[in-house]
Design a protein around this motif. Structure first.
Motif, PDB file in Angstrom:
ATOM      1  N   LYS A   6       0.838  -1.194   0.000  1.00 52.75           N
ATOM      2  CA  LYS A   6       0.000   0.000   0.000  1.00 52.75           C
ATOM      3  C   LYS A   6       0.874   1.246   0.000  1.00 52.75           C
ATOM      4  CE  LYS A   6      -3.795   2.174   2.508  1.00 52.75           C
ATOM      5  NZ  LYS A   6      -4.681   2.083   3.694  1.00 52.75           N
ATOM      6  N   PRO A   7       0.632   2.176  -0.913  1.00 51.26           N
ATOM      7  CA  PRO A   7       1.477   3.360  -0.991  1.00 51.26           C
ATOM      8  C   PRO A   7       1.257   4.286   0.195  1.00 51.26           C
ATOM      9  CG  PRO A   7      -0.360   3.593  -2.487  1.00 51.26           C
ATOM     10  CD  PRO A   7      -0.423   2.195  -1.963  1.00 51.26           C
ATOM     11  N   GLY A   8       2.319   5.009   0.583  1.00 50.77           N
ATOM     12  CA  GLY A   8       2.191   5.991   1.647  1.00 50.77           C
ATOM     13  C   GLY A   8       1.311   7.144   1.194  1.00 50.77           C
ATOM     14  N   LEU A   9       0.504   7.675   2.125  1.00 56.60           N
ATOM     15  CA  LEU A   9      -0.449   8.724   1.766  1.00 56.60           C
ATOM     16  C   LEU A   9       0.007  10.102   2.204  1.00 56.60           C
ATOM     17  CD1 LEU A   9      -3.778   6.897   2.701  1.00 56.60           C
ATOM     18  CD2 LEU A   9      -2.569   6.937   0.507  1.00 56.60           C
ATOM     19  N   GLY A  10       1.183  10.207   2.848  1.00 55.95           N
ATOM     20  CA  GLY A  10       1.660  11.493   3.308  1.00 55.95           C
ATOM     21  C   GLY A  10       2.197  12.331   2.168  1.00 55.95           C
ATOM     22  N   CYS A  11       2.661  13.529   2.511  1.00 52.16           N
ATOM     23  CA  CYS A  11       3.224  14.417   1.492  1.00 52.16           C
ATOM     24  C   CYS A  11       4.589  13.918   1.068  1.00 52.16           C
ATOM     25  CB  CYS A  11       3.310  15.840   2.024  1.00 52.16           C
ATOM     26  SG  CYS A  11       4.525  16.029   3.346  1.00 52.16           S
ATOM     27  N   ALA A  12       5.133  14.489   0.016  1.00 53.04           N
ATOM     28  CA  ALA A  12       6.399  14.033  -0.544  1.00 53.04           C
ATOM     29  C   ALA A  12       7.538  14.192   0.457  1.00 53.04           C
ATOM     30  CB  ALA A  12       6.697  14.801  -1.832  1.00 53.04           C
ATOM     31  N   LEU A  13       7.567  15.307   1.193  1.00 51.10           N
ATOM     32  CA  LEU A  13       8.652  15.547   2.136  1.00 51.10           C
ATOM     33  C   LEU A  13       8.637  14.520   3.272  1.00 51.10           C
ATOM     34  CD1 LEU A  13      10.985  17.344   3.113  1.00 51.10           C
ATOM     35  CD2 LEU A  13       9.296  18.718   4.334  1.00 51.10           C
ATOM     36  N   CYS A  14       7.458  14.240   3.814  1.00 50.82           N
ATOM     37  CA  CYS A  14       7.373  13.263   4.902  1.00 50.82           C
ATOM     38  C   CYS A  14       7.739  11.867   4.421  1.00 50.82           C
ATOM     39  CB  CYS A  14       5.964  13.267   5.497  1.00 50.82           C
ATOM     40  SG  CYS A  14       5.598  14.758   6.474  1.00 50.82           S
ATOM     41  N   ARG A  15       7.351  11.526   3.190  1.00 53.87           N
ATOM     42  CA  ARG A  15       7.706  10.206   2.680  1.00 53.87           C
ATOM     43  C   ARG A  15       9.214  10.096   2.489  1.00 53.87           C
ATOM     44  NH1 ARG A  15       3.711  11.293  -1.080  1.00 53.87           N
ATOM     45  NH2 ARG A  15       5.250  11.158  -2.776  1.00 53.87           N
ATOM     46  N   THR A  16       9.838  11.170   1.998  1.00 52.87           N
ATOM     47  CA  THR A  16      11.284  11.146   1.771  1.00 52.87           C
ATOM     48  C   THR A  16      12.046  11.026   3.080  1.00 52.87           C
ATOM     49  OG1 THR A  16      11.010  12.497  -0.228  1.00 52.87           O
ATOM     50  CG2 THR A  16      13.215  12.398   0.760  1.00 52.87           C
ATOM     51  N   ARG A  17      11.604  11.777   4.080  1.00 48.71           N
ATOM     52  CA  ARG A  17      12.293  11.789   5.364  1.00 48.71           C
ATOM     53  C   ARG A  17      11.773  10.711   6.320  1.00 48.71           C
ATOM     54  NH1 ARG A  17      12.089  17.717   7.681  1.00 48.71           N
ATOM     55  NH2 ARG A  17      13.579  16.753   9.133  1.00 48.71           N
ATOM     56  N   ARG A  18      10.849   9.900   5.842  1.00 44.03           N
ATOM     57  CA  ARG A  18      10.277   8.802   6.635  1.00 44.03           C
ATOM     58  C   ARG A  18       9.681   9.317   7.951  1.00 44.03           C
ATOM     59  NH1 ARG A  18      11.603   3.900   4.534  1.00 44.03           N
ATOM     60  NH2 ARG A  18      13.295   3.873   3.001  1.00 44.03           N
ATOM     61  N   LEU A  19       8.881  10.386   7.836  1.00 43.44           N
ATOM     62  CA  LEU A  19       8.214  10.977   8.991  1.00 43.44           C
ATOM     63  C   LEU A  19       6.720  10.672   8.933  1.00 43.44           C
ATOM     64  CD1 LEU A  19       9.969  14.466   8.988  1.00 43.44           C
ATOM     65  CD2 LEU A  19      10.567  12.476  10.377  1.00 43.44           C
ATOM     66  N   ILE A  20       6.090  10.734  10.120  1.00 45.46           N
ATOM     67  CA  ILE A  20       4.644  10.536  10.173  1.00 45.46           C
ATOM     68  C   ILE A  20       3.959  11.840   9.750  1.00 45.46           C
ATOM     69  CG2 ILE A  20       2.684  10.046  11.676  1.00 45.46           C
ATOM     70  CD1 ILE A  20       4.513   8.362  13.386  1.00 45.46           C
ATOM     71  N   CYS A  21       3.185  11.742   8.731  1.00 49.80           N
ATOM     72  CA  CYS A  21       2.508  12.938   8.197  1.00 49.80           C
ATOM     73  C   CYS A  21       1.065  12.972   8.717  1.00 49.80           C
ATOM     74  CB  CYS A  21       2.501  12.903   6.670  1.00 49.80           C
ATOM     75  SG  CYS A  21       1.809  14.387   5.914  1.00 49.80           S
ATOM     76  N   ASP A  22       0.673  14.124   9.335  1.00 54.37           N
ATOM     77  CA  ASP A  22      -0.693  14.207   9.880  1.00 54.37           C
ATOM     78  C   ASP A  22      -1.700  14.648   8.826  1.00 54.37           C
ATOM     79  OD1 ASP A  22      -0.049  16.851   9.544  1.00 54.37           O
ATOM     80  OD2 ASP A  22       0.025  17.327  11.678  1.00 54.37           O
ATOM     81  N   ARG A  23      -1.209  14.971   7.635  1.00 56.63           N
ATOM     82  CA  ARG A  23      -2.040  15.307   6.458  1.00 56.63           C
ATOM     83  C   ARG A  23      -3.055  16.435   6.748  1.00 56.63           C
ATOM     84  NH1 ARG A  23      -4.597  10.317   3.687  1.00 56.63           N
ATOM     85  NH2 ARG A  23      -5.258   9.775   5.815  1.00 56.63           N
ATOM     86  N   ARG A  24      -2.645  17.391   7.501  1.00 51.17           N
ATOM     87  CA  ARG A  24      -3.492  18.565   7.715  1.00 51.17           C
ATOM     88  C   ARG A  24      -3.513  19.425   6.456  1.00 51.17           C
ATOM     89  NH1 ARG A  24      -2.680  21.165  13.735  1.00 51.17           N
ATOM     90  NH2 ARG A  24      -3.353  19.323  14.945  1.00 51.17           N
ATOM     91  N   ARG A  25      -4.547  20.211   6.372  1.00 47.53           N
ATOM     92  CA  ARG A  25      -4.660  21.093   5.212  1.00 47.53           C
ATOM     93  C   ARG A  25      -4.719  22.543   5.693  1.00 47.53           C
ATOM     94  NH1 ARG A  25      -5.610  18.189   0.678  1.00 47.53           N
ATOM     95  NH2 ARG A  25      -6.394  16.058   0.953  1.00 47.53           N
ATOM     96  N   PRO A  26      -4.167  23.427   4.973  1.00 49.17           N
ATOM     97  CA  PRO A  26      -3.552  23.245   3.623  1.00 49.17           C
ATOM     98  C   PRO A  26      -2.136  22.685   3.686  1.00 49.17           C
ATOM     99  CG  PRO A  26      -3.390  25.513   4.264  1.00 49.17           C
ATOM    100  CD  PRO A  26      -4.140  24.838   5.363  1.00 49.17           C
ATOM    101  N   SER A  27      -1.548  22.532   4.920  1.00 48.32           N
ATOM    102  CA  SER A  27      -0.167  22.051   5.023  1.00 48.32           C
ATOM    103  C   SER A  27      -0.051  21.175   6.264  1.00 48.32           C
ATOM    104  CB  SER A  27       0.816  23.225   5.114  1.00 48.32           C
ATOM    105  OG  SER A  27       2.142  22.747   5.294  1.00 48.32           O
ATOM    106  N   CYS A  28       0.763  20.101   6.144  1.00 51.29           N
ATOM    107  CA  CYS A  28       0.966  19.215   7.306  1.00 51.29           C
ATOM    108  C   CYS A  28       1.849  19.931   8.336  1.00 51.29           C
ATOM    109  CB  CYS A  28       1.578  17.889   6.882  1.00 51.29           C
ATOM    110  SG  CYS A  28       3.327  17.996   6.393  1.00 51.29           S
TER     111      CYS A  28
END
Length: 359
Positions: A6-28
């Motif tokens: 299953k692909p990661g659903l976070g933003c590109a920066l969080c996926r690159t840095r392997r961080l937990i992305c809270d996916r807030r809008r307009p910005s995590c």
């Protein structure tokens, strides 16, 4: 084609840095914290399909190669740590050295007859010492494995060892070195392994080593190796005198060296000192018995000799009973024991002794 999960659903920066992305809008939160523009989030319904055929093929081939090598090599059933991997000796010199260290040098906790040998090899690996090690080791290996080719090689090396030792004895400096004395001891060990009984060759080497000990003087006892060498020579001199049935070789120099050596030895060596004294008594009694047989002495002389023999026997029994647990041994009947656990040494009778070790 493979599905990598299953692909990661976070933003590109969080996926690159392997961080937990809270996916807030307009910005995590992670992007806000570092004042970085957020790239947005993936659609969870999107399935990412990657072509990894080549990568998987390489991995499979590599695993098959490793498995094939393991089947060919039985020693790879377990994977020991790199520090514990010791390749078996390949050359004859390596095999000889391995044999000598296994059967005669021992370990720091369970020392063998030649425990001083590593020190000699590290400080003065003279040609005489190396030649005699090889001769004695080959002869011992030939006796255990009963291989004629090894015995022939041992005889040839023994000739070279004699030449190298004689050359060392011809030099005033090398003649008194620990290395040369160690070489003479090894020549005697060769004689013991080469023949089924105590021979004149061994006793001659012992007598030569005793002369060297006198020549080396008191300073030889200042080192641990020198002290061990002297103790071994003194013990062999006492044993050889018994079998020669001749006047025991003793001189003021040997007496003085013995007295100083006993002062330098620790309490753990006391059993050997007591045993040495018993050997001296046995030698003196043996000479008296031989003289009495030649002179055809009367019954009173024979009674006196029997009394002395009984006293020596009592002293020897008391000495044996006084030894600590690590001196004790068990008797094994090799005709009844499992052949897999028999010692790799020539057996002269149906039984052998197994001593306890500290390791």
């Amino acid at each position: 084609m493979v599905y990598p999960g299953k692909p990661g659903l976070g933003c590109a920066l969080c996926r690159t840095r392997r961080l937990i992305c809270d996916r807030r809008r307009p910005s995590c939160t992670q992007c806000l914290r570092i004042n970085q523009a957020c790239s947005g989030y993936r659609d969870p319904n999107t399935l990412r399909i990657c072509d990894q055929t080549d990568e998987i093929t390489v991995k499979v081939k590599g695993r098959r190669t490793i498995a094939r090598r393991q089947r060919k090599s039985p020693s790879t059933e377990k994977s020991p740590s790199p520090a514990s991997i010791r390749p078996p000796p390949t050359t004859i010199d390596d095999r000889v050295m391995s044999h000598i260290f296994t059967y005669y040098v021992g370990t720091t906790r369970v020392q063998g007859l030649l425990s001083y040998l590593p020190h000699l090899l590290s400080t003065n690996p003279s040609p005489a010492l190396q030649a005699t090690i090889k001769a004695a080791g080959l002869e011992s290996m030939a006796r255990i494995n009963r291989l004629p080719e090894l015995k022939r090689a041992a005889g040839e090396q023994y000739g070279r060892a004699l030449v190298a030792t004689n050359n060392a004895l011809g030099d005033p400096v090398s003649a008194t070195s620990d290395s040369t004395l160690g070489a003479v001891i090894l020549l005697g060990m060769y004689e013991l392994n080469a023949c089924s009984s105590l021979t004149q060759g061994w006793t001659q080497h012992v007598r030569g080593a005793t002369k060297l000990v006198e020549l080396r003087g008191m300073e030889q006892l200042n080192s641990a190796a020198g002290l061990e060498l002297f103790t071994l020579i003194r013990l062999q001199n006492a044993i050889s005198s018994i079998f020669r049935r001749s006047q025991r070789y003793n001189s003021p120099k040997i007496t003085a060296l013995t007295r100083l050596a006993r002062e330098k030895r620790d309490k753990d060596s006391q059993p050997m000192e007591t045993f040495y004294d018993i050997l001296i008594q046995l030698h003196d009694l043996s000479v008296e018995v031989d003289n009495a047989a030649v002179a055809d002495d009367d019954i009173e002389t024979l009674r006196s000799l029997i009394s002395k023999a009984l006293h020596i026997d009592t002293d020897l029994r008391s000495w044996a009973m006084s030894l600590g647990p690590h001196w004790q041994y068990s008797v094994v009947d090799h005709t009844q024991s499992n052949s897999k656990f028999r010692p790799q040494i020539p057996l002269h009778r149906d039984t052998y002794h197994v001593y306890r070790t500290l390791g």
